[in-house]
Design a protein around this motif. Sequence first.
Motif, PDB file in Angstrom:
ATOM      1  N   GLN A  78       0.816  -1.337   0.017  1.00  0.00           N
ATOM      2  CA  GLN A  78      -0.004   0.043   0.067  1.00  0.00           C
ATOM      3  C   GLN A  78       0.899   1.286  -0.099  1.00  0.00           C
ATOM      4  O   GLN A  78       2.117   1.264   0.469  1.00  0.00           O
ATOM      5  CB  GLN A  78      -1.028  -0.006   1.236  1.00  0.00           C
ATOM      6  N   LEU A  79       0.344   2.399  -0.521  1.00  0.00           N
ATOM      7  CA  LEU A  79       1.047   3.585  -0.481  1.00  0.00           C
ATOM      8  C   LEU A  79       0.911   4.410   0.841  1.00  0.00           C
ATOM      9  O   LEU A  79      -0.093   5.066   0.955  1.00  0.00           O
ATOM     10  CB  LEU A  79       0.431   4.456  -1.537  1.00  0.00           C
ATOM     11  N   VAL A  80       1.702   4.329   1.820  1.00  0.00           N
ATOM     12  CA  VAL A  80       1.934   4.878   3.070  1.00  0.00           C
ATOM     13  C   VAL A  80       3.054   5.693   3.174  1.00  0.00           C
ATOM     14  O   VAL A  80       4.122   5.223   2.627  1.00  0.00           O
ATOM     15  CB  VAL A  80       1.435   4.248   3.993  1.00  0.00           C
ATOM     16  N   ALA A  81       3.043   6.580   4.136  1.00  0.00           N
ATOM     17  CA  ALA A  81       4.162   7.384   4.292  1.00  0.00           C
ATOM     18  C   ALA A  81       4.539   7.398   5.859  1.00  0.00           C
ATOM     19  O   ALA A  81       3.479   7.072   6.876  1.00  0.00           O
ATOM     20  CB  ALA A  81       4.108   8.925   3.963  1.00  0.00           C
ATOM     21  N   SER A  82       5.880   7.354   6.244  1.00  0.00           N
ATOM     22  CA  SER A  82       6.052   6.891   7.598  1.00  0.00           C
ATOM     23  C   SER A  82       6.218   8.006   8.493  1.00  0.00           C
ATOM     24  O   SER A  82       5.717   8.101   9.632  1.00  0.00           O
ATOM     25  CB  SER A  82       7.402   6.278   7.675  1.00  0.00           C
ATOM     26  N   GLY A  83       6.180   9.428   7.807  1.00  0.00           N
ATOM     27  CA  GLY A  83       6.489  10.568   8.704  1.00  0.00           C
ATOM     28  C   GLY A  83       7.910  10.667   9.219  1.00  0.00           C
ATOM     29  O   GLY A  83       8.126  11.527  10.092  1.00  0.00           O
ATOM     30  N   GLY A  84       8.744   9.820   8.882  1.00  0.00           N
ATOM     31  CA  GLY A  84      10.181  10.213   9.220  1.00  0.00           C
ATOM     32  C   GLY A  84      10.788  11.245   8.491  1.00  0.00           C
ATOM     33  O   GLY A  84      10.371  11.595   7.252  1.00  0.00           O
ATOM     34  N   ALA A  85      11.590  11.917   9.024  1.00  0.00           N
ATOM     35  CA  ALA A  85      12.146  12.848   8.391  1.00  0.00           C
ATOM     36  C   ALA A  85      13.192  12.562   7.194  1.00  0.00           C
ATOM     37  O   ALA A  85      13.842  11.435   7.458  1.00  0.00           O
ATOM     38  CB  ALA A  85      13.128  13.965   9.497  1.00  0.00           C
ATOM     39  N   ALA A  86      13.341  13.363   6.221  1.00  0.00           N
ATOM     40  CA  ALA A  86      14.307  12.958   5.091  1.00  0.00           C
ATOM     41  C   ALA A  86      14.826  14.411   4.467  1.00  0.00           C
ATOM     42  O   ALA A  86      14.504  15.161   4.870  1.00  0.00           O
ATOM     43  CB  ALA A  86      13.587  11.863   4.027  1.00  0.00           C
ATOM     44  N   THR A 133       9.405   8.607  -4.175  1.00  0.00           N
ATOM     45  CA  THR A 133       9.609   7.624  -5.472  1.00  0.00           C
ATOM     46  C   THR A 133      10.550   8.258  -6.231  1.00  0.00           C
ATOM     47  O   THR A 133      10.897   9.358  -6.135  1.00  0.00           O
ATOM     48  CB  THR A 133       8.120   7.502  -6.100  1.00  0.00           C
ATOM     49  N   ALA A 134      10.880   7.351  -7.418  1.00  0.00           N
ATOM     50  CA  ALA A 134      12.013   7.786  -8.278  1.00  0.00           C
ATOM     51  C   ALA A 134      11.305   7.694  -9.823  1.00  0.00           C
ATOM     52  O   ALA A 134      10.529   6.878 -10.174  1.00  0.00           O
ATOM     53  CB  ALA A 134      13.259   6.850  -8.220  1.00  0.00           C
ATOM     54  N   ALA A 135      12.053   8.227 -10.572  1.00  0.00           N
ATOM     55  CA  ALA A 135      11.577   8.297 -12.118  1.00  0.00           C
ATOM     56  C   ALA A 135      12.116   6.914 -12.671  1.00  0.00           C
ATOM     57  O   ALA A 135      11.160   6.535 -13.739  1.00  0.00           O
ATOM     58  CB  ALA A 135      12.335   9.161 -12.979  1.00  0.00           C
ATOM     59  N   THR A 136      12.877   6.114 -12.319  1.00  0.00           N
ATOM     60  CA  THR A 136      13.440   4.889 -12.803  1.00  0.00           C
ATOM     61  C   THR A 136      13.723   3.811 -11.527  1.00  0.00           C
ATOM     62  O   THR A 136      13.696   4.266 -10.532  1.00  0.00           O
ATOM     63  CB  THR A 136      14.625   4.903 -13.603  1.00  0.00           C
ATOM     64  N   ARG A 137      13.410   2.496 -12.081  1.00  0.00           N
ATOM     65  CA  ARG A 137      13.984   1.455 -11.187  1.00  0.00           C
ATOM     66  C   ARG A 137      15.402   1.642 -10.419  1.00  0.00           C
ATOM     67  O   ARG A 137      15.689   1.437  -9.348  1.00  0.00           O
ATOM     68  CB  ARG A 137      13.585   0.127 -11.613  1.00  0.00           C
ATOM     69  N   ALA A 138      16.043   1.869 -11.500  1.00  0.00           N
ATOM     70  CA  ALA A 138      17.476   2.216 -11.258  1.00  0.00           C
ATOM     71  C   ALA A 138      18.074   3.179 -10.076  1.00  0.00           C
ATOM     72  O   ALA A 138      18.911   3.047  -9.441  1.00  0.00           O
ATOM     73  CB  ALA A 138      18.443   2.564 -12.556  1.00  0.00           C
ATOM     74  N   LEU A 139      17.377   4.374 -10.276  1.00  0.00           N
ATOM     75  CA  LEU A 139      17.488   5.377  -9.395  1.00  0.00           C
ATOM     76  C   LEU A 139      16.871   4.987  -7.868  1.00  0.00           C
ATOM     77  O   LEU A 139      17.298   5.308  -7.149  1.00  0.00           O
ATOM     78  CB  LEU A 139      16.818   6.667  -9.836  1.00  0.00           C
ATOM     79  N   ALA A 140      15.606   4.458  -8.234  1.00  0.00           N
ATOM     80  CA  ALA A 140      15.214   3.878  -6.757  1.00  0.00           C
ATOM     81  C   ALA A 140      16.261   2.754  -6.104  1.00  0.00           C
ATOM     82  O   ALA A 140      16.304   2.882  -4.832  1.00  0.00           O
ATOM     83  CB  ALA A 140      13.758   3.248  -7.134  1.00  0.00           C
ATOM     84  N   CYS A 141      16.782   2.056  -7.001  1.00  0.00           N
ATOM     85  CA  CYS A 141      17.632   0.947  -6.353  1.00  0.00           C
ATOM     86  C   CYS A 141      19.051   2.137  -5.540  1.00  0.00           C
ATOM     87  O   CYS A 141      19.329   1.805  -4.414  1.00  0.00           O
ATOM     88  CB  CYS A 141      18.398   0.377  -7.236  1.00  0.00           C
ATOM     89  N   LEU A 142      19.286   2.997  -6.447  1.00  0.00           N
ATOM     90  CA  LEU A 142      20.435   3.918  -5.953  1.00  0.00           C
ATOM     91  C   LEU A 142      19.982   4.595  -4.660  1.00  0.00           C
ATOM     92  O   LEU A 142      21.070   4.851  -3.771  1.00  0.00           O
ATOM     93  CB  LEU A 142      21.057   4.876  -6.993  1.00  0.00           C
ATOM     94  N   GLU A 143      18.933   5.082  -4.632  1.00  0.00           N
ATOM     95  CA  GLU A 143      18.330   5.868  -3.284  1.00  0.00           C
ATOM     96  C   GLU A 143      18.337   4.726  -2.305  1.00  0.00           C
ATOM     97  O   GLU A 143      18.793   5.173  -0.952  1.00  0.00           O
ATOM     98  CB  GLU A 143      16.902   6.338  -3.573  1.00  0.00           C
ATOM     99  N   ASN A 144      18.007   3.445  -2.349  1.00  0.00           N
ATOM    100  CA  ASN A 144      18.129   2.519  -1.323  1.00  0.00           C
ATOM    101  C   ASN A 144      19.605   2.277  -0.752  1.00  0.00           C
ATOM    102  O   ASN A 144      19.948   2.176   0.257  1.00  0.00           O
ATOM    103  CB  ASN A 144      17.426   1.286  -1.638  1.00  0.00           C
ATOM    104  N   VAL A 145      20.605   1.988  -1.838  1.00  0.00           N
ATOM    105  CA  VAL A 145      21.875   1.633  -1.572  1.00  0.00           C
ATOM    106  C   VAL A 145      22.448   2.901  -0.724  1.00  0.00           C
ATOM    107  O   VAL A 145      23.032   2.737   0.110  1.00  0.00           O
ATOM    108  CB  VAL A 145      22.667   1.715  -2.849  1.00  0.00           C
ATOM    109  N   VAL A 146      22.037   4.099  -0.946  1.00  0.00           N
ATOM    110  CA  VAL A 146      22.563   5.272  -0.349  1.00  0.00           C
ATOM    111  C   VAL A 146      22.199   5.255   1.150  1.00  0.00           C
ATOM    112  O   VAL A 146      22.906   5.885   2.127  1.00  0.00           O
ATOM    113  CB  VAL A 146      22.469   6.534  -1.124  1.00  0.00           C
ATOM    114  N   HIS A 147      20.791   5.284   1.232  1.00  0.00           N
ATOM    115  CA  HIS A 147      20.242   5.147   2.542  1.00  0.00           C
ATOM    116  C   HIS A 147      20.022   3.969   3.436  1.00  0.00           C
ATOM    117  O   HIS A 147      19.741   4.060   4.430  1.00  0.00           O
ATOM    118  CB  HIS A 147      18.967   5.822   2.390  1.00  0.00           C
ATOM    119  N   ARG A 148      20.685   3.119   3.021  1.00  0.00           N
ATOM    120  CA  ARG A 148      20.631   1.697   3.735  1.00  0.00           C
ATOM    121  C   ARG A 148      22.075   1.389   4.023  1.00  0.00           C
ATOM    122  O   ARG A 148      22.853   1.333   2.993  1.00  0.00           O
ATOM    123  CB  ARG A 148      19.835   0.616   3.152  1.00  0.00           C
TER     124      ARG A 148
END
Length: 149
Positions: A14-22, A34-49
């Motif tokens: 489901q589309l929900v937001a956590s309310g955590g700061a970013a 969200t990201a424009a591409t799967r690749a950018l979504a992947c990089l966002e996760n790599v950077v933030h995890r």
Amino acid sequence: MLVYRITKALYADQLVASGGAARWNSRGQFVIYTAATRALACLENVVHRSGEGLLDTFRVMVIDVPDTVLIDIVLPEALPSDWFDFRQYSTCQQLGGDWLGSRRSAVLQVPSAIVPNEWNYLLNPIHPDFLRVTLLRTEPFVFDPRIKS
């Protein structure tokens, strides 16, 4: 327009937001990144995890934003030259907070701090037009083990 979000499988239904700061919102402000591409979504996760955080079970959320939904845009030229630096979070959070408070649109297009000339899309789940945004499907996603954070 399709946008993508990679998240732990537990949260992908489901589309929900956590309310955590970013970068573009303060704590208590509910925004779905969200990201424009799967690749950018992947990089966002790599950077933030951390590297260990990539070993969980993930899914790609494929989200449809109808062309008739208004999108506000933050252009890089309107930001400080070092806007992508973590020390500028307060500047970006103020812009995002102003957008949320204005209720002008359900979507805010913002530049990626990771890849120049790429875009992320913030979704405002309390905007009336958000009801037209739909989660089309989720897809399995496994981070390639060669990716190190």
